[in-house]
Design an enzyme around this catalytic site. Sequence first.
Site, PDB file in Angstrom:
ATOM      1  N   TYR A   1       0.736  -1.364  -0.003  1.00  0.00           N
ATOM      2  CA  TYR A   1       0.024   0.099  -0.135  1.00  0.00           C
ATOM      3  C   TYR A   1       0.946   1.266   0.047  1.00  0.00           C
ATOM      4  CZ  TYR A   1      -4.749  -1.802   0.770  1.00  0.00           C
ATOM      5  OH  TYR A   1      -5.900  -2.605   0.824  1.00  0.00           O
TER       6      TYR A   1
ATOM      7  N   LYS B   1       3.579 -15.352   2.968  1.00  0.00           N
ATOM      8  CA  LYS B   1       3.737 -16.237   1.725  1.00  0.00           C
ATOM      9  C   LYS B   1       5.055 -16.248   1.575  1.00  0.00           C
ATOM     10  CE  LYS B   1       1.990 -17.801  -2.283  1.00  0.00           C
ATOM     11  NZ  LYS B   1       1.329 -19.085  -2.089  1.00  0.00           N
TER      12      LYS B   1
ATOM     13  N   ASP C   1      -2.616 -18.296   1.001  1.00  0.00           N
ATOM     14  CA  ASP C   1      -3.650 -19.066   0.392  1.00  0.00           C
ATOM     15  C   ASP C   1      -4.435 -20.079   1.027  1.00  0.00           C
ATOM     16  OD1 ASP C   1      -1.055 -20.154   0.255  1.00  0.00           O
ATOM     17  OD2 ASP C   1      -1.055 -20.811  -1.749  1.00  0.00           O
TER      18      ASP C   1
ATOM     19  N   ASP D   1      -6.301  -6.909   4.388  1.00  0.00           N
ATOM     20  CA  ASP D   1      -7.328  -6.392   3.556  1.00  0.00           C
ATOM     21  C   ASP D   1      -8.255  -7.424   3.319  1.00  0.00           C
ATOM     22  OD1 ASP D   1      -8.932  -4.410   2.651  1.00  0.00           O
ATOM     23  OD2 ASP D   1      -8.017  -4.844   0.792  1.00  0.00           O
TER      24      ASP D   1
ATOM     25  N   ASP E   1     -12.311  -9.335   4.720  1.00  0.00           N
ATOM     26  CA  ASP E   1     -13.440  -9.203   3.850  1.00  0.00           C
ATOM     27  C   ASP E   1     -14.266 -10.516   3.846  1.00  0.00           C
ATOM     28  OD1 ASP E   1     -13.434  -6.380   3.283  1.00  0.00           O
ATOM     29  OD2 ASP E   1     -14.236  -6.756   1.112  1.00  0.00           O
TER      30      ASP E   1
HETATM   31  C1  IPM Z   1     -10.272  -1.325   4.242  1.00  0.00           C
HETATM   32  C2  IPM Z   1     -10.688  -0.848   2.863  1.00  0.00           C
HETATM   33  C3  IPM Z   1      -9.401   0.366   2.198  1.00  0.00           C
HETATM   34  C4  IPM Z   1      -8.211  -0.645   2.308  1.00  0.00           C
HETATM   35  C5  IPM Z   1      -9.738   0.944   1.208  1.00  0.00           C
HETATM   36  C6  IPM Z   1     -10.982   1.597   1.086  1.00  0.00           C
HETATM   37  C7  IPM Z   1      -8.549   1.902   0.811  1.00  0.00           C
HETATM   38  O1  IPM Z   1     -10.868  -1.650   2.028  1.00  0.00           O
HETATM   39  O2  IPM Z   1     -10.297  -0.421   5.136  1.00  0.00           O
HETATM   40  O3  IPM Z   1     -10.405  -2.248   4.461  1.00  0.00           O
HETATM   41  O4  IPM Z   1      -7.917  -1.276   1.412  1.00  0.00           O
HETATM   42  O5  IPM Z   1      -7.566  -0.503   3.553  1.00  0.00           O
HETATM   43 MG    MG Z   2     -10.797  -3.429   2.658  1.00  0.00          MG
END
Ligand code: IPM
Ligand code: MG
Length: 346
Positions: free
Chosen positions: A142, A190, A222, A246, A250
């Site tokens: 990032y 990884k 993975d 990240d 999710d």
């Molecule tokens: C998160 C989001 C952010 C990230 C985006 C909006 C930049 O997905 O906080 O998980 O990737 O960190």
């Molecule tokens: Mg995110």
Amino acid sequence: MKLKIAVLPGDGIGPEIVAQALEVTKAVCEKFGHELVYEEGLVGASAIDAVGDPYPQKTHELCMASDAVLFGAIGSLKYDNDPSAKVRPEQGLLTMRKQLGLYANIRPVTTFPSLIHKSPLRPDLIENADFICIRELTGGIYFGRPQGRSEDGQVAYDTCVYSREEIERIVRLAFDYAVKRKKKLTIVDKANVLATSRLWRQVSQEIEKEYPEVETEYMFVDNAAMQIVQWPKRFDVMVTENMFGDILTDEASVITGSLGMLPSASIGIHTSVFEPIHGSYPQAAGKNIANPLATILSAALMFEYAFGLMDEGKLIREAVNESLAQKVVTEDIAEDGKSYKTSEVG
Ligand code: IPM
Ligand code: MG
């Protein structure tokens, strides 16, 4: 106690969900006799539109002068669909994380009894799943440089960089969390491919020796992606680098039943930030339909982490559970077509 909070609603559904978390915060402060002082700041696409900067200096000063930041979401379709935009809303979030030194993002993954059947995963796999993912937040791909395009625009590159110091502080923090929980730590990397991951593993193996009481395991990302949905109950504390964290969080939200349920706390050097893990959901903006619970649960984390007010956090969680039990929920988790508006759930 006096609570000084910076409120950054941001973009999309941000203003609607933060408004509800703020109402909850006010109610809890009133009940427990705390004095709440808050001020709103600009961030994200709305800040670009207003002042041309996704994280204006004024917002940074507000955050630095506050005890905690309650954050909504960042992102807008206008920028998502325009890869050539020079200034991007997400830069606001990344700059804020960097400037506030928020190197650790704590994402608790828990289930809610009334939402078990909402998950696409089998109930017996997820019932009572309870782990936390600790995501490194100010390093890795990032932030690594160089990042960009070749002169003819036909080649693009990102760079993943980690220093020993960055790895040490987050891994140590993860061990400290594991000590306070079930004493089990999964370090995700990884290392079979990436040099940064090999440094992670080397540094982690050194630190591991200081925590003999913690059962430590190393797992390739993975494989972790598979095990999170296959056997989520095996995890207690997981720590990983920025982008893996990240993606995995999710994925982990499907255990909870909805992405709209997962809160997070970003902690580090300066003021901590409390924000839902979901994005700005621009399609729902202004419709009063977004799920405010991840942000309300982030407010619970704020009481606990930023102020050490555990009863206050617990009460918010109980209220969320009660509202789930009574099916006072938004359409993403509603059943039988009966759903409530964002403001009603708040
Ligand atoms: C998160 C989001 C952010 C990230 C985006 C909006 C930049 O997905 O906080 O998980 O990737 O960190
Ligand atoms: Mg995110």
